[in-house]
Design a protein around this motif. Structure first.
Motif, PDB file in Angstrom:
ATOM      1  N   VAL A  64      84.019  94.383 -29.306  1.00 29.91           N
ATOM      2  CA  VAL A  64      83.642  94.918 -29.120  1.00 29.91           C
ATOM      3  C   VAL A  64      83.144  94.673 -27.358  1.00 29.91           C
ATOM      4  N   ALA A  65      83.417  94.202 -27.263  1.00 30.12           N
ATOM      5  CA  ALA A  65      82.748  93.968 -25.889  1.00 30.12           C
ATOM      6  C   ALA A  65      84.141  95.036 -24.765  1.00 30.12           C
ATOM      7  N   ALA A  66      83.807  95.867 -24.218  1.00 30.35           N
ATOM      8  CA  ALA A  66      84.421  97.125 -23.639  1.00 30.35           C
ATOM      9  C   ALA A  66      85.166  96.593 -22.358  1.00 30.35           C
ATOM     10  N   ALA A 105      92.776  77.200 -37.436  1.00 28.99           N
ATOM     11  CA  ALA A 105      91.819  76.165 -37.470  1.00 28.99           C
ATOM     12  C   ALA A 105      91.335  75.354 -36.060  1.00 28.99           C
ATOM     13  N   PRO A 106      91.103  75.754 -35.421  1.00 28.28           N
ATOM     14  CA  PRO A 106      91.093  75.417 -34.081  1.00 28.28           C
ATOM     15  C   PRO A 106      90.059  74.356 -34.064  1.00 28.28           C
ATOM     16  N   GLY A 107      90.188  73.234 -33.327  1.00 27.34           N
ATOM     17  CA  GLY A 107      89.307  72.127 -33.237  1.00 27.34           C
ATOM     18  C   GLY A 107      88.136  72.543 -32.050  1.00 27.34           C
ATOM     19  N   SER A 108      87.794  72.097 -30.947  1.00 23.33           N
ATOM     20  CA  SER A 108      87.130  72.059 -29.805  1.00 23.33           C
ATOM     21  C   SER A 108      88.221  72.572 -28.898  1.00 23.33           C
ATOM     22  N   VAL A 109      87.890  74.584 -28.553  1.00 28.40           N
ATOM     23  CA  VAL A 109      88.741  74.566 -27.546  1.00 28.40           C
ATOM     24  C   VAL A 109      87.778  75.250 -26.349  1.00 28.40           C
ATOM     25  N   LEU A 110      88.025  75.468 -25.073  1.00 28.09           N
ATOM     26  CA  LEU A 110      87.340  75.636 -23.959  1.00 28.09           C
ATOM     27  C   LEU A 110      87.555  77.297 -24.008  1.00 28.09           C
ATOM     28  N   THR A 111      86.223  77.673 -24.584  1.00 29.25           N
ATOM     29  CA  THR A 111      86.228  79.570 -24.148  1.00 29.25           C
ATOM     30  C   THR A 111      84.914  80.036 -24.082  1.00 29.25           C
ATOM     31  N   PRO A 112      84.568  80.715 -24.230  1.00 28.58           N
ATOM     32  CA  PRO A 112      83.434  81.477 -23.973  1.00 28.58           C
ATOM     33  C   PRO A 112      81.908  81.175 -24.865  1.00 28.58           C
ATOM     34  N   VAL A 144      84.205  95.047 -35.596  1.00 29.35           N
ATOM     35  CA  VAL A 144      84.816  94.314 -37.146  1.00 29.35           C
ATOM     36  C   VAL A 144      84.251  94.241 -38.142  1.00 29.35           C
ATOM     37  N   SER A 145      82.640  94.398 -38.533  1.00 30.01           N
ATOM     38  CA  SER A 145      82.001  94.076 -39.768  1.00 30.01           C
ATOM     39  C   SER A 145      81.863  95.163 -39.925  1.00 30.01           C
ATOM     40  N   ASP A 146      82.093  96.734 -39.162  1.00 32.53           N
ATOM     41  CA  ASP A 146      81.467  98.163 -39.691  1.00 32.53           C
ATOM     42  C   ASP A 146      83.099  98.787 -40.343  1.00 32.53           C
ATOM     43  N   ALA A 158      88.798  90.662 -26.130  1.00 33.45           N
ATOM     44  CA  ALA A 158      88.244  90.410 -25.290  1.00 33.45           C
ATOM     45  C   ALA A 158      88.156  89.542 -24.701  1.00 33.45           C
ATOM     46  N   SER A 159      88.203  87.603 -24.987  1.00 33.95           N
ATOM     47  CA  SER A 159      88.206  86.529 -24.458  1.00 33.95           C
ATOM     48  C   SER A 159      88.533  85.918 -25.288  1.00 33.95           C
ATOM     49  N   GLY A 160      88.157  84.718 -24.320  1.00 31.88           N
ATOM     50  CA  GLY A 160      89.286  83.766 -25.545  1.00 31.88           C
ATOM     51  C   GLY A 160      90.409  83.058 -25.680  1.00 31.88           C
ATOM     52  N   ILE A 161      90.764  82.744 -26.842  1.00 31.04           N
ATOM     53  CA  ILE A 161      91.520  82.751 -27.593  1.00 31.04           C
ATOM     54  C   ILE A 161      92.538  84.319 -28.002  1.00 31.04           C
ATOM     55  N   GLY A 162      91.351  85.299 -28.112  1.00 32.44           N
ATOM     56  CA  GLY A 162      92.219  86.789 -28.542  1.00 32.44           C
ATOM     57  C   GLY A 162      92.855  87.242 -27.414  1.00 32.44           C
ATOM     58  N   ARG A 163      92.738  86.576 -25.955  1.00 34.16           N
ATOM     59  CA  ARG A 163      93.313  86.879 -25.111  1.00 34.16           C
ATOM     60  C   ARG A 163      94.375  86.735 -24.620  1.00 34.16           C
ATOM     61  N   SER A 191      75.857  78.504 -41.824  1.00 32.15           N
ATOM     62  CA  SER A 191      76.241  80.083 -42.423  1.00 32.15           C
ATOM     63  C   SER A 191      78.072  79.716 -40.838  1.00 32.15           C
ATOM     64  N   TYR A 192      78.181  79.754 -40.190  1.00 31.38           N
ATOM     65  CA  TYR A 192      79.313  79.493 -39.355  1.00 31.38           C
ATOM     66  C   TYR A 192      80.706  78.632 -39.874  1.00 31.38           C
ATOM     67  N   SER A 193      80.622  77.676 -40.538  1.00 33.00           N
ATOM     68  CA  SER A 193      80.677  77.337 -41.113  1.00 33.00           C
ATOM     69  C   SER A 193      81.047  77.143 -42.631  1.00 33.00           C
TER      70      SER A 193
HETATM   71  N1  LIG Z   1      86.904  78.040 -28.833  1.00 32.43           N
HETATM   72  C1  LIG Z   1      86.723  76.731 -30.030  1.00 32.43           C
HETATM   73  O1  LIG Z   1      86.137  75.888 -30.096  1.00 32.43           O
HETATM   74  C2  LIG Z   1      86.608  77.640 -31.982  1.00 32.43           C
HETATM   75  C3  LIG Z   1      86.660  76.818 -32.477  1.00 32.43           C
HETATM   76  C4  LIG Z   1      87.281  76.697 -33.475  1.00 32.43           C
HETATM   77  C5  LIG Z   1      87.317  78.008 -34.173  1.00 32.43           C
HETATM   78  N2  LIG Z   1      87.082  79.240 -33.030  1.00 32.43           N
HETATM   79  C6  LIG Z   1      87.085  80.541 -33.331  1.00 32.43           C
HETATM   80  O2  LIG Z   1      88.367  81.384 -32.752  1.00 32.43           O
HETATM   81  C7  LIG Z   1      87.682  82.762 -32.615  1.00 32.43           C
HETATM   82  C8  LIG Z   1      87.970  83.163 -30.695  1.00 32.43           C
HETATM   83  O3  LIG Z   1      86.869  82.222 -30.111  1.00 32.43           O
HETATM   84  P1  LIG Z   1      86.561  82.328 -28.643  1.00 32.43           P
HETATM   85  O4  LIG Z   1      86.539  81.036 -28.645  1.00 32.43           O
HETATM   86  O5  LIG Z   1      87.695  82.215 -28.090  1.00 32.43           O
HETATM   87  O6  LIG Z   1      85.463  82.966 -28.542  1.00 32.43           O
HETATM   88  P2  LIG Z   1      85.023  83.836 -27.397  1.00 32.43           P
HETATM   89  O7  LIG Z   1      83.955  84.179 -27.777  1.00 32.43           O
HETATM   90  O8  LIG Z   1      85.657  83.847 -26.034  1.00 32.43           O
HETATM   91  O9  LIG Z   1      85.919  85.374 -28.412  1.00 32.43           O
HETATM   92  C9  LIG Z   1      85.288  86.005 -29.542  1.00 32.43           C
HETATM   93  C10 LIG Z   1      85.751  87.237 -29.380  1.00 32.43           C
HETATM   94  O10 LIG Z   1      84.739  88.061 -30.856  1.00 32.43           O
HETATM   95  C11 LIG Z   1      85.005  88.919 -30.106  1.00 32.43           C
HETATM   96  N3  LIG Z   1      83.448  89.829 -30.705  1.00 32.43           N
HETATM   97  C12 LIG Z   1      82.584  89.278 -31.901  1.00 32.43           C
HETATM   98  N4  LIG Z   1      82.051  89.839 -32.639  1.00 32.43           N
HETATM   99  C13 LIG Z   1      82.580  91.087 -32.941  1.00 32.43           C
HETATM  100  C14 LIG Z   1      82.708  92.058 -33.854  1.00 32.43           C
HETATM  101  N5  LIG Z   1      81.678  92.546 -34.455  1.00 32.43           N
HETATM  102  N6  LIG Z   1      83.830  93.152 -33.534  1.00 32.43           N
HETATM  103  C15 LIG Z   1      85.028  92.489 -32.452  1.00 32.43           C
HETATM  104  N7  LIG Z   1      84.904  91.860 -32.068  1.00 32.43           N
HETATM  105  C16 LIG Z   1      84.144  91.190 -31.434  1.00 32.43           C
HETATM  106  C17 LIG Z   1      83.598  88.583 -28.871  1.00 32.43           C
HETATM  107  O11 LIG Z   1      83.435  89.831 -28.200  1.00 32.43           O
HETATM  108  C18 LIG Z   1      84.363  87.729 -28.574  1.00 32.43           C
HETATM  109  O12 LIG Z   1      85.853  88.682 -27.046  1.00 32.43           O
HETATM  110  C19 LIG Z   1      86.697  82.979 -33.517  1.00 32.43           C
HETATM  111  O13 LIG Z   1      86.792  83.381 -34.996  1.00 32.43           O
HETATM  112  C20 LIG Z   1      85.915  81.755 -33.786  1.00 32.43           C
HETATM  113  O14 LIG Z   1      84.908  80.756 -34.532  1.00 32.43           O
HETATM  114  C21 LIG Z   1      86.548  78.571 -32.433  1.00 32.43           C
END
Ligand SMILES: NC(=O)c1ccc[n+]([C@@H]2O[C@H](COP(=O)([O-])OP(=O)(O)OC[C@H]3O[C@@H](n4cnc5c(N)ncnc54)[C@H](O)[C@@H]3O)[C@@H](O)[C@H]2O)c1
Length: 249
Positions: A38-40, A183-190, A64-66, A15-20, A153-155
């Motif tokens: 999870v975000a419709a 392994a992304p570093g810092s990427v501009l996403t929500p 994904v946690s379910d 729905a967002s960021g890297i996945g989109r 927790s995240y690390s």
């Molecule tokens: N952006 C960064 O700087 C960065 C750096 C390192 C790793 N990452 C990883 O990249 C991945 C994507 O992050 P992003 O930056 O695109 O952030 P994002 O918040 O834009 O996207 C994360 C997506 O995961 C979804 N999500 C959250 N919980 C969920 C669940 N239980 N089931 C299904 N979907 C769920 C959110 O709704 C959201 O759409 C994450 O795993 C994040 O840890 C991001």
């Protein structure tokens, strides 16, 4: 480039960021897509863009946690498209907190989505990937590769994703499945909205990891995922590719 013509790709966190960005990249490369999040609302938006680009898309709200939700998402994908070639686990959540303030609930929530979610998706998709000779791309983080303060927790969750990926690569490599991670570093996403440091934290400790010259967008990670998921990476297995501009080099 049509590296994914005839391939069915399931992407979590779409729905967002890297996945989109990954969904859009693979749509441009001819993939048939099964998208979940999870975000419709955001999910529907990604699905619309990918359909406009010519992809056949199944969009399913799922967590994904379910365990039951994961089973449903994978089963519906195979029911609709008849196969599964690639699983891309991107869904994730982030929180900055001092260790002492990190509650068991915080820990369980973050491990539950980032690590358990990746485990559940891989386990559920495995037989379908074995049948297609497919592959998995997981999303770790540079937070798993070097000291990354206030994200215990995240690390830990991303360290788990890194290890899980290497394990599956060896466990199933001989049966024709590849498993890699980015392994992304810092990427501009929500997700960066979670970037609120705890009181008294030294931002220099975080920024040494954050910025090389400038932050990049999620398309930089999407193109790396596309490579790993494609036949161009047919001899790449068990690798974690950093997408961080060389910050931790
Ligand atoms: N952006 C960064 O700087 C960065 C750096 C390192 C790793 N990452 C990883 O990249 C991945 C994507 O992050 P992003 O930056 O695109 O952030 P994002 O918040 O834009 O996207 C994360 C997506 O995961 C979804 N999500 C959250 N919980 C969920 C669940 N239980 N089931 C299904 N979907 C769920 C959110 O709704 C959201 O759409 C994450 O795993 C994040 O840890 C991001």
């Amino acid at each position: 480039m049509e590296r994914f013509a005839g391939k069915v790709v399931l992407i979590t966190g779409a729905a967002s960021g890297i996945g989109r960005a990954t969904a859009e990249r693979l749509a441009a490369e001819g993939a048939t897509l099964s998208l979940t999040d999870v975000a419709a609302e955001g999910l529907e938006e990604t699905a619309r863009t990918c359909r406009d680009a010519g992809s056949e898309v199944l969009a399913q709200v799922g967590d994904v946690s379910d365990e039951a939700s994961v089973a449903e998402v994978v089963a519906s994908t195979v029911e609709q498209f008849g196969r599964l070639d690639v699983l891309v686990n991107v869904a994730g959540i982030l929180q900055f907190k001092d260790l002492r303030q990190t509650t068991l609930d915080d820990w369980n929530r973050i491990i539950g989505v980032n690590l358990t979610g990746t485990f559940l998706m891989c386990r559920e998709a495995l037989d379908h990937l074995l049948a297609s000779g497919g592959n998995i791309v997981n999303t770790a983080s540079t937070a798993a590769l070097a000291g990354h303060p206030w994200t215990v927790s995240y690390s830990a969750s991303k360290g788990g994703v890194f290890a899980l990926t290497q394990t599956l690569a060896v466990e199933f490599g001989k049966q024709g499945i590849r498993c890699n991670s980015v392994a992304p570093g810092s990427v501009l996403t929500p997700i960066q909205q979670a970037f609120e440091l705890p009181e008294g934290a030294d931002p220099k400790l975080v920024y040494r990891i954050m910025a090389l010259d400038k932050q990049r967008g999620p398309e930089t990670v999407a193109s790396t995922i596309a490579f790993l998921a494609s036949d161009d990476a047919s001899h790449v297995n068990g690798t974690c590719v950093k997408v961080d501009g060389g910050t931790l080099a």
